[in-house]
Each structure stands twice: as C-alpha cells, then as structure tokens.
Scaffold this motif. Structure first.
Motif, mmCIF file in Angstrom:
data_model
loop_
_atom_site.group_PDB
_atom_site.id
_atom_site.type_symbol
_atom_site.label_atom_id
_atom_site.label_comp_id
_atom_site.label_asym_id
_atom_site.label_seq_id
_atom_site.Cartn_x
_atom_site.Cartn_y
_atom_site.Cartn_z
ATOM 1 N N CYS A 147 0.826 -1.208 0.039
ATOM 2 C CA CYS A 147 -0.102 0.015 -0.104
ATOM 3 C C CYS A 147 0.878 1.347 0.051
ATOM 4 C CB CYS A 147 -1.027 -0.043 1.215
ATOM 5 S SG CYS A 147 -0.151 0.177 3.059
ATOM 6 N N SER A 170 -3.485 3.821 -2.501
ATOM 7 C CA SER A 170 -3.340 2.625 -3.091
ATOM 8 C C SER A 170 -3.290 1.301 -2.513
ATOM 9 C CB SER A 170 -2.405 2.720 -4.222
ATOM 10 O OG SER A 170 -2.644 1.686 -5.271
ATOM 11 N N ASN A 171 -3.820 0.298 -2.605
ATOM 12 C CA ASN A 171 -3.860 -0.862 -2.054
ATOM 13 C C ASN A 171 -3.869 -1.907 -2.940
ATOM 14 O OD1 ASN A 171 -4.262 0.005 1.312
ATOM 15 N ND2 ASN A 171 -5.765 0.988 0.038
ATOM 16 N N GLU A 187 -7.219 -4.447 -6.159
ATOM 17 C CA GLU A 187 -7.537 -3.885 -4.930
ATOM 18 C C GLU A 187 -8.651 -4.608 -4.342
ATOM 19 O OE1 GLU A 187 -8.043 0.181 -3.492
ATOM 20 O OE2 GLU A 187 -6.258 0.916 -4.643
#
Length: 665
Positions: A260, A275-276, A287
């Motif tokens: 992340c 952002s993951n 995601e």
C-alpha cells in the motif's frame, strides 16, 4: 296410502324450502357484513394484493476528486415493456406499423417485420408485459417515448418504463477500495458518506397484471425521488495515478504478496492518494483490501522514531551520546537483538544509530532510559496517541496495540523489543499520521478523505483540518529528529534515494512479520519493507508511507530497496511535473474549477443534441466517460487528464454500444 305419500313429499319440500331460506338469509347476512362491516378490510386486502407502492431509487450522488474529476457516478439504465391491452383498437391498428419501423431503426437488432409480428402477437395473446428493449440510456429513453403509440403515454399507448441505477467508476480500479463500490457494500467513501450520497427514494403505485409482473398505474410518481448530494474527496487524480503505478511496478518486480501507499497533505491531513494492491493467483494485482487503513502489524524500524523522540523528551540522553553496538549483537534476558549489518557499526552516536537504523543502538537507548520506570515510556507513546485509533471516516480501521505495563503479557523483554518496533502494532495510516506530525511542526492532524459535500454549486458541509494533538513534543526535539531524518536520506539507510534536485526526509523499515500463528519457524515469517517520511525536508508539504509485504527474498527485502523507490518516484514526479509550491497555493481554487467542470458536463448532457456524437475535447476525462457512457457508448480511455482527441468526429449520428476511444493529455 296416496294421501300419506303426498304429506311426506310436502314435508320434504317444506324442509328443503326452509333450508334454502336459511341459506339465503345467511348469504344475505354475510353479504351485508362484507359490504358494510368488513368491507373496508376486504377492499384493502384486494388492493394490497393487486396494487402496491414500489420504491423509485434516488439518483446516488457523484464522488469527485479534489480537482473535480469524476471518481464514481450513477448512470440510469432503462427497460421498456409494452402493455398490449392498454391502447384502443383503432390507436393500435393506426400506429403499430410506424412503431415497428421506429424500433427497427433505433435498436437495429431485428427487422421491422419482426417487431410488427411481436407487437401483433402480444395484442392477440393479451400480453400486458412484453419486453421491447433493455439497457437503454436516458437519451434513448426520451427517443423511444416519442415513437408512434408510445407517445400517448402509459394508459393510451401502453408503454411501461422501468429504471435501475448502475454505479460507474470512470478511473477503473485505481483507488477503488477507498472510493467504494455502491450503496449495498459499506466500503470506502461510498459507505462512510452514504447518508449524503444516497438521497431519498420516491414511490410509484403499480398494479399486478400477472405473476411477478407489475405495471405503473400512472405516468406520475406519488412521491418524486430526491437525488443524493455530491461528495468531493481529497484525492488528487494526478498524484493517485503516480502512486498507484509506482507501487504496482515494485510489487510486480519483487513478486510481493501485497502493498500500500498513502500520500497526505502535511498541514491539512487531506489524503491525496491511496493505493492498496494484493496479488491474485494469476500474478496480477488489484484492490481487494484497504491495507493502509485496516492492516495492523508490527512496524519494525519505522517505529524507532517514537523511541527516539521519547528518549530525547526524557532529557537524559542527547543525540550525541555514543553507544557500542557490540559487534551487532546485544542480549536481554537471554534473547538477542541483532543489527542487519553483520559485525555491527562499532561505537556510534544515537543520531548516527538512527540514520543507520541500528537495532542495538536504539534498544540500548530506550532500555537505559526507561528500565527503572517502563510506565514512563508507555505514557510517552500513549501521549502521542499511538494506542488509539485515528477515528477516520472510512470504516474498518485496524486497532493499534501498545503494550501496557498492566497487561498480563508484559515481560522483562517487552520494553527492549518495543525499542526497535516489535511487540507493538500499527496500521500504515497510523504510522504515517505520526510522521506527518513531525513534518507539521508537532501538530498531529487526523487523515481526511473528503473535503466537502455539495448540492450542485451549494456547499452543504465542509471538512476542515481536525487537530488530534497540537504538539506531540517540544520544538527542540522536533528540530533534532527532523535533521536526523533528513540525514537518513543523505547519508543513512536511504542514501540510494538521495537527489540533489529535491529534498526528502524519512525512515526505512524492514520488519519480520509473523505470517502464521506462532511464528516459530522460518516458514511462518515474511518481510515487510517500509519507507515513511515527507518532502520537501525543509518545508514539508506532503508526507508519504509505502509498505510492501512479503517481497521475493532473492530479489531483496530492505525498505530502502523495495519501498524507497516508490516514495522517491512520487516525490520526484510532484516536484518535477507539478511544482509542489504551486499545488499548495492552488488548493483554494479547486472549488471554482470544479464548478466550471460541473457546468460543462451538465451543459453537454442536458442542452446538447442527444442523437449525435458530442465534442468532448477539453473536458475532464472522467466527465467525458460519464457523458458518453450515459449516451450508450463503449468508452476506452488512454492516458490521464483532459480529452485531447476522440476517435469519432463530433456531430455525426451514432448507434448504441458503438465504441469510442478518448486520448487524454
């Protein structure tokens, strides 16, 4: 004999007549009871079974980025059906051929003769729910309602309109876990701000015409739906794009399990990018889990900043105090703490120990300062707010863990292990918030994902900076640790990231994390690589945390090598492509730009010719996608930003599901 027989027959007739009379009386009584006593009940029962109210979903509000680009929008989708018994015979006969011709031209799915045959068949079979078309846009709905026969409305023309709402995300899967999905899944901004986005449903009376088939009784709604408010997020699409692709590149190269990145505006706490990404079985990344908000784990070396500030605030140790690294191995109660550099670093100062991320130096400093009173160290950490959740709007925040001396798990090794980031647990966002406080001159602010709620051009609610702790430590300590963190990049573990063109400050981290319960074997462990810090070093405007979990060990696992380049890429792009000083000065102008984008979008949507290809040149890419999607196009987007070129010429006629390519600058 004959007389007796006649008497018996007469008696039987009297009995039958009396029975009939009694039955007639009972029927009369029952009818009277139904009509006058229970009439209202039965009338309501019949109505409930054949007529009832249906909800009309309100249009869900849009989610916008900070610069006015669409992140999530609702596009209405319509189905048209035909009640073949509603029109009069003469109206049906006069218009059915023209209606069939119009449907064939517009839909293009079958010839006019087939539509004519189907409409006639529906009339003959008394079909009151014939499917005509589905998946229509609003502009297509208006067009089909103008066709012969249908233009007479529901009662005289037999047209039945059904609407459903489709939630679209114009920038695709980027930041999707943070933006959210729809009203049914309580995730991200969509879930956290559902009370503003969802609006109020309307109601429409409908009559049952067959099994599970209902038609509107009137063209007018009993209660009109009220659209939801728009949510303006803090996300910057440009920074989000940089962060997403920089993280993705590292995850792919190191074949990592997940990672992340979060970029936050220092003074306000506005999250500019998040952002993951998790790895799928086919090796791709997408995601699925909001690791930045929800994953709480041992931070490792990135936690050393909390220990450094604590010992400096205690005023028993200064940054110049020298420690012997003892060949890179010190032991406490039979358990060893080792440096990553084999052989240690000799005798070095506390400041240099932090720059080189020496476990032995930081552990000695923390243990010697607080061994006689561990509660004092715990109180310092609690005072920083590290033992509590941040209370962010997005649901699912992970719970931090700071051992308390009263815990049953507290032991003699707890204090020294906390000194180098173990036996504690934080989420990436919680770690970033602490570092951001150092960058923000000691003021700790809560991370924010939304800046305002809007109803068209009217601001309903604003979300300004929320101060969680006005000063986490003294100014003297702040000055010292900020200088040390700048040296981490200049001459410490992060020196590979140094650039003479832009300054950065931060801390590398490489933690061993328990991958399975127990963590007793090497197979139960994995590495978590971290870089967290801020830029520019002298006047911080952005803070950033990058965490990559379970990288391929053969390719590398140190924070400076795995996560550091993502941090550097983000800082570099912001500095070189969009000067950060200009970006910060322009923050107050976002609303004006956003209003202009609103105006352009709705002008093209409502006032333009809906039967020709619109001109989207100069529009925000996200708005152009929503506009064209609403008209029935299949849109392909290349690049980010504003539309500089479109594959179809404006002003030309188009057909449903026609593809169009937008090139963005």
């Amino acid at each position: 004999m004959g007389v007796v027989e006649d008497k018996k027959i007469s008696f039987r007739i009297y009995i039958v007549a009396f029975a009939i009379f009694v039955m007639a009386c009972l029927i009369a009584i029952k009818l009277t009871n139904i009509q006058w006593v229970e009439g209202d009940y039965y009338r309501q029962l019949a109505k409930d079974r054949t007529v009832k109210n249906f909800d009309i979903p309100a249009n869900r509000g849009n989610v916008y980025s900070a610069d006015g680009s669409l992140l999530a929008t609702s596009i209405p989708n319509y189905t048209i059906r035909f009640d073949a018994l509603a029109p009069k015979r003469e109206d049906f006969d006069d218009n059915v051929q023209d209606l069939a011709d119009s449907l064939a031209v517009m839909l293009g799915q079958q010839p006019a003769a087939k539509y004519y045959h189907d409409l006639r068949k529906a009339r003959t079979n008394k079909n009151r729910y014939m499917l005509v078309a589905k998946d229509l846009s609003y502009t297509e709905l208006l067009r089909i309602k103008s066709f012969p026969l249908f233009n007479k409305g529901a009662f005289k023309g037999g047209i039945i309109t059904e609407q459903k709402i489709i939630r679209e995300h114009p920038i695709g899967k980027i930041a999707k876990r943070t933006i959210g999905y729809d009203e049914e899944r309580d995730v991200g901004i969509e879930g956290a701000f559902a009370q503003y986005l969802k609006g109020k449903n309307g109601r429409r009376m409908m009559q049952k015409i067959a099994k599970n088939q209902w038609k509107p009784i009137s063209d007018l709604n009993e209660v009109e739906p009220v659209d939801g408010y728009d949510v303006v997020s803090t996300i910057d699409v440009y920074i989000q794009d940089i962060a997403h692709h920089a993280l993705l590149k590292q995850l792919e190269y190191y074949e990592a399990d997940h990672g992340c990145v979060v970029v936050m505006e220092t003074k306000t706490g506005y999250v500019k990018a998040i952002s993951n990404l998790g790895r799928a079985t086919d090796g791709s990344y997408y995601e699925t889990i909001n690791y930045a908000v929800g994953e709480s784990s041992e931070p490792g070396s990135s936690f050393k900043l909390a220990g450094l500030i604590s010992v400096l605030e205690d005023q028993k140790i200064d940054t110049s105090k020298v420690y012997d690294t003892h060949g890179g191995d010190v032991a406490y109660f039979g358990r060893h703490v080792r440096d990553s550099h084999k052989g240690g670093y000799g005798k070095i100062s506390l400041a240099r120990g932090f720059e080189l991320s020496s476990n032995t130096v930081l552990v000695q400093a923390v243990y010697e300062s607080f061994k006689d009173n561990p509660q004092r160290f715990v109180d310092r950490l609690n005072g920083f707010g590290l033992n509590k959740k941040l209370g962010v709007a997005i649901k699912g925040e992970g719970r931090p863990y700071i051992p308390q001396t009263t815990d049953k798990f507290w032991s003699r090794t707890t204090l020294p292990w906390m000194g180098f980031g173990y036996n504690v647990s934080l989420t990436p966002l919680q770690t970033l918030t602490f570092y951001n406080a150092v960058a923000n001159n000691g003021e700790m602010v809560r991370p924010l994902f939304v800046k305002e709620i809007k109803e068209w051009d009217r601001t309903v609610k604003k979300f300004d900076k929320e101060v969680m702790n006005p000063k986490i430590c003294s100014q003297e300590t702040l000055n010292k640790v900020r200088a040390i963190m700048e040296n981490v990049v200049k001459k410490g573990t992060g020196k590979k990231l140094y650039s003479p063109h832009f300054s950065m400050a931060g801390k590398t981290g490489t933690a061993q994390v328990n991958y399975a319960k127990g963590g007793k074997t090497n197979g139960d462990m994995y590495y978590s690589s971290t870089f967290v810090g801020y830029f520019p070093a002298d006047e911080p405007q952005y803070s950033c945390v990058v965490i990559v979990n379970k990288p391929h060990v053969a390719k590398g696992y140190y924070g400076a090598d795995v996560s550091g380049p993502v941090f550097r890429r983000i800082a570099q792009k912001i500095f070189t492509d969009v000067p950060s000083s200009d970006r910060v000065k322009a923050i107050d102008k976002d609303i004006k730009k956003q209003d202009q984008l609103y105006a352009v979008y709705y002008d093209k949507q409502n006032k333009g010719k809906t039967d020709v290809i619109p001109n989207t040149i100069g529009m925000s890419g996200m708005d152009a996608v929503a506009l064209l999607g609403n008209m029935g196009f299949k849109v392909q987007v290349i690049g980010m930003g504003k539309v500089k070129k479109q594959s179809l010429k404006p002003g030309q006629a188009f057909s449903k599901n026609q593809s169009i390519i937008l090139e963005l600058s």
